[in-house]
Design an enzyme around this catalytic site. Sequence first.
Site, PDB file in Angstrom:
ATOM      1  N   LYS A   9       0.827  -1.201   0.000  1.00  0.00           N
ATOM      2  CA  LYS A   9       0.000   0.000   0.000  1.00  0.00           C
ATOM      3  C   LYS A   9       0.866   1.258   0.000  1.00  0.00           C
ATOM      4  O   LYS A   9       0.618   2.194  -0.767  1.00  0.00           O
ATOM      5  CB  LYS A   9      -0.926  -0.013   1.220  1.00  0.00           C
ATOM      6  CG  LYS A   9      -1.935   1.114   1.262  1.00  0.00           C
ATOM      7  CD  LYS A   9      -2.846   0.994   2.477  1.00  0.00           C
ATOM      8  CE  LYS A   9      -3.697  -0.260   2.432  1.00  0.00           C
ATOM      9  NZ  LYS A   9      -4.723  -0.263   3.505  1.00  0.00           N
TER      10      LYS A   9
ATOM     11  N   LYS B  57       2.099  -4.382  10.844  1.00  0.00           N
ATOM     12  CA  LYS B  57       0.767  -4.520  11.421  1.00  0.00           C
ATOM     13  C   LYS B  57       0.927  -5.070  12.825  1.00  0.00           C
ATOM     14  O   LYS B  57       1.910  -5.774  13.125  1.00  0.00           O
ATOM     15  CB  LYS B  57      -0.090  -5.489  10.601  1.00  0.00           C
ATOM     16  CG  LYS B  57      -1.571  -5.172  10.639  1.00  0.00           C
ATOM     17  CD  LYS B  57      -1.911  -3.983   9.770  1.00  0.00           C
ATOM     18  CE  LYS B  57      -3.411  -3.806   9.622  1.00  0.00           C
ATOM     19  NZ  LYS B  57      -3.745  -2.710   8.704  1.00  0.00           N
TER      20      LYS B  57
ATOM     21  N   ASP C  94      -7.256   0.241  13.573  1.00  0.00           N
ATOM     22  CA  ASP C  94      -7.623  -0.807  12.621  1.00  0.00           C
ATOM     23  C   ASP C  94      -8.907  -1.438  13.138  1.00  0.00           C
ATOM     24  O   ASP C  94      -9.577  -0.874  14.008  1.00  0.00           O
ATOM     25  CB  ASP C  94      -6.481  -1.826  12.496  1.00  0.00           C
ATOM     26  CG  ASP C  94      -6.558  -2.634  11.213  1.00  0.00           C
ATOM     27  OD1 ASP C  94      -7.253  -3.663  11.205  1.00  0.00           O
ATOM     28  OD2 ASP C  94      -5.930  -2.250  10.218  1.00  0.00           O
TER      29      ASP C  94
ATOM     30  N   THR D 275     -10.576   6.869   3.881  1.00  0.00           N
ATOM     31  CA  THR D 275     -10.541   5.538   3.269  1.00  0.00           C
ATOM     32  C   THR D 275     -11.692   5.373   2.292  1.00  0.00           C
ATOM     33  O   THR D 275     -11.510   4.920   1.151  1.00  0.00           O
ATOM     34  CB  THR D 275     -10.594   4.441   4.336  1.00  0.00           C
ATOM     35  OG1 THR D 275      -9.464   4.563   5.201  1.00  0.00           O
ATOM     36  CG2 THR D 275     -10.587   3.055   3.694  1.00  0.00           C
TER      37      THR D 275
ATOM     38  N   GLY E 209     -20.203  -5.711   3.915  1.00  0.00           N
ATOM     39  CA  GLY E 209     -19.596  -5.084   5.086  1.00  0.00           C
ATOM     40  C   GLY E 209     -20.126  -3.673   5.222  1.00  0.00           C
ATOM     41  O   GLY E 209     -19.733  -2.778   4.476  1.00  0.00           O
TER      42      GLY E 209
ATOM     43  N   GLY F 247     -19.934  -1.489   7.798  1.00  0.00           N
ATOM     44  CA  GLY F 247     -19.368  -0.778   8.932  1.00  0.00           C
ATOM     45  C   GLY F 247     -19.164   0.684   8.592  1.00  0.00           C
ATOM     46  O   GLY F 247     -19.807   1.230   7.685  1.00  0.00           O
TER      47      GLY F 247
ATOM     48  N   GLY G   7     -17.902   1.034   4.886  1.00  0.00           N
ATOM     49  CA  GLY G   7     -18.921   0.556   3.954  1.00  0.00           C
ATOM     50  C   GLY G   7     -20.119   1.481   3.873  1.00  0.00           C
ATOM     51  O   GLY G   7     -20.653   1.741   2.783  1.00  0.00           O
TER      52      GLY G   7
ATOM     53  N   ALA H  37     -15.494  -5.723   4.277  1.00  0.00           N
ATOM     54  CA  ALA H  37     -15.464  -6.325   5.612  1.00  0.00           C
ATOM     55  C   ALA H  37     -14.111  -6.997   5.823  1.00  0.00           C
ATOM     56  O   ALA H  37     -13.070  -6.367   5.698  1.00  0.00           O
ATOM     57  CB  ALA H  37     -16.626  -7.309   5.778  1.00  0.00           C
TER      58      ALA H  37
END
Length: 311
Positions: free
Chosen positions: A44, A56, A93, A128, A158, A160, A163, A209
């Site tokens: 990325k 991560k 995250d 995002t 997804g 959330g 989304g 998701a």
Amino acid sequence: MTTMVALHSTEAGPAVGGCRMKPYAQIGDAITDVLRLSKAMTQKCEAAGIPHGGAKSVIVADRELTPERRRAVLLDHADLINEFGGAYRAGPDVGTGPADMLVLRELTPHAYCLPEEHGGTGSSSGPTARGVLAALKAAARHTFGTPDLTGRKVVISGFGSVGELIARGLDGADITVSDLDESRRTDEFGWVHPDEAYEVKADVLVPAAVGGVLSPETVARLDVRLVVGPANNQLTDDGVAALLEERGIVWVPDHVASAGGVIYTLAREDDGVDHETALKRVDGIEATVERLLARQRDDSRTSVPVVNMGI
């Protein structure tokens, strides 16, 4: 509770990546997840032209956390982050947010996205989603001849924070959403169970998701022309990209489509640019996807090239 950090690369600069907090069936699943996610962050950053590597971290939530226990676990995680001496810098995250980053900052300076009232950029969900919408414009132009998705069927798997923002940003589209959490169901959009989301006949599928949703079995059931979404590590293995191409399905790699959050955060917090300038950098994802898809078409490649966003 188990906490872990996977540092994939610092070749381009200090590694950045979110801190994920969620339950896992087995500790091996958490290790697999953190390793794959750290590699995706390197991709990325490279695609976005950001001078950082990828990493991560994962906190395995194997029990219910009281506020006190959650705080203690985050402080333990801050100690772990500090052991990397600045080589790893964390952000929110799945399962964490700006308030958690504020707790980390008590013991480590290496945490992004603090609440805005504490001098941070807050949630990265908006940038995002904006980046995904930019990717969708370019991919729709490539696939349908126009960036306008008015009247086209779009399935968002997804619903959330990201989304939902994507759904609300697609004015005029015929939108169906799905989520494991039934409480997110709304009369504003169509609704299907998550198990059915990848079988709906549609123009566009937006995986928003969890990762690992595009397997050979899933691809065989898809009835869409375009797949663009923010879910990380969408493919169960690299060979699935070739299967999508064989079926004539255009796929924008998730590490390109989902880069809006990291682009915006680092522009604001590292480079010190203002909000509007940072958003213009996020909008550069549209041009990146245009170049990527044109290169795929011209070269007839089944593998996905990493394209520098030039921002």
